[in-house]
Motif scaffolding. Structure first.
Motif, mmCIF file in Angstrom:
data_model
loop_
_atom_site.group_PDB
_atom_site.id
_atom_site.type_symbol
_atom_site.label_atom_id
_atom_site.label_comp_id
_atom_site.label_asym_id
_atom_site.label_seq_id
_atom_site.Cartn_x
_atom_site.Cartn_y
_atom_site.Cartn_z
ATOM 1 N N UNK A 68 0.833 -1.071 -0.107
ATOM 2 C CA UNK A 68 -0.034 0.054 -0.168
ATOM 3 C C UNK A 68 0.861 1.244 -0.040
ATOM 4 N N UNK A 69 0.474 2.283 -0.795
ATOM 5 C CA UNK A 69 1.222 3.497 -0.765
ATOM 6 C C UNK A 69 1.028 4.356 0.682
ATOM 7 N N UNK A 70 -0.231 4.845 0.917
ATOM 8 C CA UNK A 70 -0.415 5.268 2.039
ATOM 9 C C UNK A 70 -1.935 5.568 2.416
ATOM 10 N N UNK A 71 -2.374 5.707 3.533
ATOM 11 C CA UNK A 71 -3.802 5.820 3.806
ATOM 12 C C UNK A 71 -3.917 7.569 4.042
ATOM 13 N N UNK A 72 -5.071 8.085 3.446
ATOM 14 C CA UNK A 72 -5.265 9.230 3.447
ATOM 15 C C UNK A 72 -6.839 9.619 3.698
ATOM 16 N N UNK A 73 -7.211 10.267 4.858
ATOM 17 C CA UNK A 73 -8.516 10.609 5.173
ATOM 18 C C UNK A 73 -8.912 11.944 4.621
ATOM 19 N N UNK A 74 -10.007 11.758 4.010
ATOM 20 C CA UNK A 74 -10.714 13.249 3.288
ATOM 21 C C UNK A 74 -11.756 13.812 4.186
ATOM 22 N N UNK A 112 -4.988 4.181 0.200
ATOM 23 C CA UNK A 112 -6.386 3.755 0.654
ATOM 24 C C UNK A 112 -7.019 5.083 0.988
ATOM 25 N N UNK A 113 -8.118 5.673 0.579
ATOM 26 C CA UNK A 113 -8.825 6.769 0.935
ATOM 27 C C UNK A 113 -10.016 6.363 1.873
ATOM 28 N N UNK A 114 -10.137 7.452 2.915
ATOM 29 C CA UNK A 114 -11.164 7.224 3.838
ATOM 30 C C UNK A 114 -11.860 8.600 3.799
ATOM 31 N N UNK A 115 -13.322 8.340 3.729
ATOM 32 C CA UNK A 115 -14.270 9.574 3.348
ATOM 33 C C UNK A 115 -14.940 9.482 4.902
ATOM 34 N N UNK A 116 -14.471 10.725 5.511
ATOM 35 C CA UNK A 116 -14.823 10.707 7.236
ATOM 36 C C UNK A 116 -15.786 12.022 7.281
ATOM 37 N N UNK A 173 -17.616 19.803 20.665
ATOM 38 C CA UNK A 173 -18.405 19.930 21.791
ATOM 39 C C UNK A 173 -20.113 19.323 21.682
ATOM 40 N N UNK A 174 -20.057 18.497 20.482
ATOM 41 C CA UNK A 174 -21.277 17.792 20.396
ATOM 42 C C UNK A 174 -22.246 18.199 19.264
ATOM 43 N N UNK A 175 -21.872 19.244 18.661
ATOM 44 C CA UNK A 175 -22.845 19.885 17.567
ATOM 45 C C UNK A 175 -22.432 18.943 16.237
ATOM 46 N N UNK A 176 -23.636 18.829 15.520
ATOM 47 C CA UNK A 176 -23.616 18.149 14.458
ATOM 48 C C UNK A 176 -23.754 16.652 14.708
ATOM 49 N N UNK A 177 -22.325 15.883 14.425
ATOM 50 C CA UNK A 177 -22.317 14.401 14.825
ATOM 51 C C UNK A 177 -21.511 14.463 15.946
ATOM 52 N N UNK A 178 -21.340 15.548 16.264
ATOM 53 C CA UNK A 178 -20.116 15.479 17.694
ATOM 54 C C UNK A 178 -18.704 14.998 17.299
ATOM 55 N N UNK A 179 -17.904 14.871 18.157
ATOM 56 C CA UNK A 179 -16.253 14.624 17.736
ATOM 57 C C UNK A 179 -16.021 13.005 17.851
ATOM 58 N N UNK A 180 -17.091 12.071 17.723
ATOM 59 C CA UNK A 180 -16.894 10.888 17.540
ATOM 60 C C UNK A 180 -16.152 10.364 16.393
ATOM 61 N N UNK A 181 -16.272 11.064 15.209
ATOM 62 C CA UNK A 181 -15.823 10.720 13.929
ATOM 63 C C UNK A 181 -14.454 11.251 14.017
ATOM 64 N N UNK A 182 -14.034 12.090 14.806
ATOM 65 C CA UNK A 182 -12.584 12.649 14.548
ATOM 66 C C UNK A 182 -11.724 11.611 14.814
ATOM 67 N N UNK A 183 -11.941 10.505 15.738
ATOM 68 C CA UNK A 183 -11.047 9.669 15.875
ATOM 69 C C UNK A 183 -10.927 8.777 14.786
ATOM 70 N N UNK A 184 -11.824 8.717 13.658
ATOM 71 C CA UNK A 184 -11.278 7.921 12.544
ATOM 72 C C UNK A 184 -10.078 8.432 11.633
#
Length: 364
Positions: free
Chosen positions: A1-7, A69-73, A82-93
């Motif tokens: 694999x070349x690298x993993x990139x989060x979008x 490998x692209x990750x669509x986050x 602080x919990x707005x929108x979907x909160x910060x749970x997805x930042x962990x990805x």
């Protein structure tokens, strides 16, 4: 694999559209915020004309490109930490990736709502940076408090680490991403276990309308200025165009790109910029069974490059037979390369160069 990139990017900036086009996956792209709930993953082969040329010379049973490998986050909004929108749970990805592609909206379309009401790249970039900094601040604050208590009790290791933690904490409180803090290699190693989000290198993708290709617009100029200040790049790309390109044959793609004044698809530009960002190079293995591309970091030694193929290759490394793919393509055969004295035997101290064709000799 070349690298993993989060979008990453704010809702409705076009990042899922770009992801779909790049990976030909089926991430839902809709005209409302938060349509990407789980991170979508797509593996994209890295286009490399050298690999095609080597395939033409060796006529192998199989050709294998290196990949990204692209990750669509999920889209972030102001206050996500602080919990707005979907909160910060997805930042962990984002912790799963090695680099971040920050897609910034640089087009105006009344049919696609902007979460903040209007297009403003500088503001949008600041929102994402702030939310990521806040997440990292949460991480360092907990560690700093624990380390401070240990330091007061006389713990030597804690006393040594506390000034660095304080330096990082202060920067994050001021909204400065850790990647811009100028940490040296030793300091980066000392905070690696904290898995900071803002330590990851960032590449900006300025998403424009088709009419603004290839040069961009005033909004793109803003993004480029920010990227230059951070010591990174901004690539002009059109999600709409990339979506159309994904469904065309190779000949149709070239005709379409030519009509737009483009030499290549935005994907190619992103990949090259990503390789520069992470200081990556490609080497090849070639034979009748398979021609294959491999990705390593620049300055990688031959045994470690061999280890990318299999750990046994690195452990039992003896030597490597090396030639340049440019020499082989130019001369037409390995015999001709050897006759010109351009086939070399290299040992453990050899630093792999971009475009090397390598045959490893090793003990089992």
């Amino acid at each position: 694999m070349g690298f993993r990139c989060g979008i990453v990017g704010l809702p409705n900036v076009g990042k899922s559209t770009i992801f779909n086009a790049l990976s030909k996956a089926k991430a839902e792209a809709s005209n409302y915020p938060f349509c990407t709930i789980d991170p979508n993953k797509g593996i994209v082969p890295v286009p490399d004309p050298r690999l095609d040329a080597l395939t033409g010379l060796y006529h192998p049973q199989k050709t294998t490109p290196t990949t990204i490998e692209f990750y669509d986050i999920a889209g972030l909004v102001k206050g996500a930490s602080e919990g707005e929108g979907l909160g910060n749970q997805f930042l962990g990805h984002i912790k799963e990736v090695e680099a971040i592609l920050h897609v910034v909206r640089c087009f105006d379309d009344p049919n696609i709502i902007h979460v903040s009401g209007n297009v403003d790249p500088a503001r949008d970039i600041e929102v994402i940076n702030t939310e990521l900094c806040l997440k990292d601040l949460e991480t360092i604050s907990a560690r700093f408090e624990k380390t401070e208590k240990l330091a007061r009790s006389g713990d030597k290791e804690a006393r040594e680490k506390l000034p660095l933690y304080e330096k990082v904490k202060k920067a994050l409180e001021e909204g400065l991403p850790i990647r811009l803090l100028g940490l040296n290699d030793e300091e980066k190693k000392a905070v690696r276990d904290l898995a900071f989000l803002t330590v990851k290198p960032v590449l900006y993708g300025a998403n424009v309308a088709e009419s603004d290709l290839p040069k961009g617009n005033a909004w793109v100029d803003e993004v480029k200025k920010i990227a230059a200040k951070e010591g990174t790049e901004a690539v002009v790309i059109s999600g709409k165009v990339e979506s159309e390109l994904a469904d065309l044959s190779e000949s149709e793609r070239q005709e379409f790109l030519g009509a737009l004044g483009l030499e290549e698809a935005g994907l190619n530009s992103l990949i090259r910029a990503g390789y520069r960002l992470l200081d990556l190079i490609t080497y090849f293995t070639a034979g009748e069974k398979e021609v294959r591309a491999w990705t390593v970091r620049r300055s990688t030694k031959a045994p470690q490059a061999a280890g990318v193929i299999h750990s046994d290759f690195e452990r039992g490394f003896i030597r490597a037979e090396v030639m340049s793919c440019n020499d082989l393509i130019r001369l037409g055969s390995q015999a001709a390369v050897k006759e010109k004295g351009l086939l070399r035997i290299e040992g453990k101290d050899y630093t792999v160069a971009d475009g090397d064709i390598m045959l490893f000799r090793f003990n089992v």
